[in-house]
Design an enzyme around this catalytic site. Sequence first.
Site, mmCIF file in Angstrom:
data_model
loop_
_atom_site.group_PDB
_atom_site.id
_atom_site.type_symbol
_atom_site.label_atom_id
_atom_site.label_comp_id
_atom_site.label_asym_id
_atom_site.label_seq_id
_atom_site.Cartn_x
_atom_site.Cartn_y
_atom_site.Cartn_z
ATOM 1 N N LYS A 1 4.559 -20.911 -21.678
ATOM 2 C CA LYS A 1 3.689 -21.305 -22.807
ATOM 3 C C LYS A 1 4.502 -22.117 -23.836
ATOM 4 C CE LYS A 1 0.762 -17.451 -21.674
ATOM 5 N NZ LYS A 1 -0.232 -16.470 -22.060
ATOM 6 N N HIS B 1 -6.154 -23.194 -17.977
ATOM 7 C CA HIS B 1 -5.725 -21.937 -18.607
ATOM 8 C C HIS B 1 -6.687 -21.580 -19.736
ATOM 9 C CE1 HIS B 1 -3.370 -18.867 -20.565
ATOM 10 N NE2 HIS B 1 -2.628 -18.809 -19.469
ATOM 11 N N GLU C 1 -6.243 -20.418 -22.550
ATOM 12 C CA GLU C 1 -5.808 -20.834 -23.884
ATOM 13 C C GLU C 1 -6.211 -22.288 -24.156
ATOM 14 O OE1 GLU C 1 -1.756 -19.563 -23.438
ATOM 15 O OE2 GLU C 1 -2.388 -17.469 -23.595
HETATM 16 P P1 13P Z 1 0.889 -12.546 -20.265
HETATM 17 O O1 13P Z 1 1.635 -12.201 -18.997
HETATM 18 O O2 13P Z 1 1.769 -12.721 -21.445
HETATM 19 O O3 13P Z 1 -0.268 -11.608 -20.495
HETATM 20 O O4 13P Z 1 0.240 -14.007 -20.038
HETATM 21 C C1 13P Z 1 -0.461 -14.250 -18.897
HETATM 22 C C2 13P Z 1 -0.767 -15.692 -18.813
HETATM 23 O O5 13P Z 1 -1.535 -16.227 -19.606
HETATM 24 C C3 13P Z 1 -0.069 -16.477 -17.792
HETATM 25 O O6 13P Z 1 -0.645 -17.736 -17.645
#
Ligand code: 13P
Length: 245
Positions: free
Chosen positions: A13, A100, A102
């Site tokens: 990220k 994704h 997000e």
């Molecule tokens: P986490 O493992 O921090 O929950 O994030 C998952 C994710 O969004 C991977 O793309």
Amino acid sequence: MTNKYMYFIANWKMFGGLNSLNSLNTVTKFFEKFKKSKFVKIIYCPPNTLLESMSKKLKKSRIDVGAQNCHEQENYGAFTGSINPMMLKSVGAKYIIIGHSENRKMGETDNLINQKINSTLKAKLKVIFCIGETLKQKRKKMTKKILDTQIKLGLKKIKNKKDILIAYEPVWSIGTGLVPKNNDLLETVSFIKKKSKNSKVLYGGSVNSNNINELKLVNNIDGFLIGGASQNSKKFIDIIKKTYN
Ligand code: 13P
């Protein structure tokens, strides 16, 4: 489970600077010696700023590098701040994460995701296509309907599915410490495989070295997309080791 080919994808990220690359030494050393390494595919998806240096660093390892998103256009163009798949490929990316949650949250539509998948495949890169329901949708028992729509629209008119990995990431599970129950996961993953026809399906959402022993029992999962825990090499290695234990 112990001799199954599995993907372990690190999604960093918006974390990491040049000094974070040092932490990869631990992972490459571990991987050189790991007895089950022929069953393991590790892919690191750092921020774009680290793609080139990371891919150089990992050149001699069997670890691949991918990007976290791309612009939907195949060609160069006047799109300030954007980067297309071909440009990501030129700095070492072999995969691109697309869809994704997000990014969906910031307005990315199924149609746009479909265009990004198309451009990525045209650039001869592989796609990590993320799908997943929100907590509200889960509570309304809409999970299958939502996944079905995301698959249909995201993969619309895409014939060559062999270069697509699907990552099932329930939105309510990302960064929360919550994971689906194994039975639910088994059912959802087989639903996704049926609807998407033959794709490999990974699970993502709060995967860590504590819950991996439970998650690895879901035998139709082809790997894990890991956020938080992937930024810590020791935790990331632990997840891989425990999967094959
Ligand atoms: P986490 O493992 O921090 O929950 O994030 C998952 C994710 O969004 C991977 O793309």
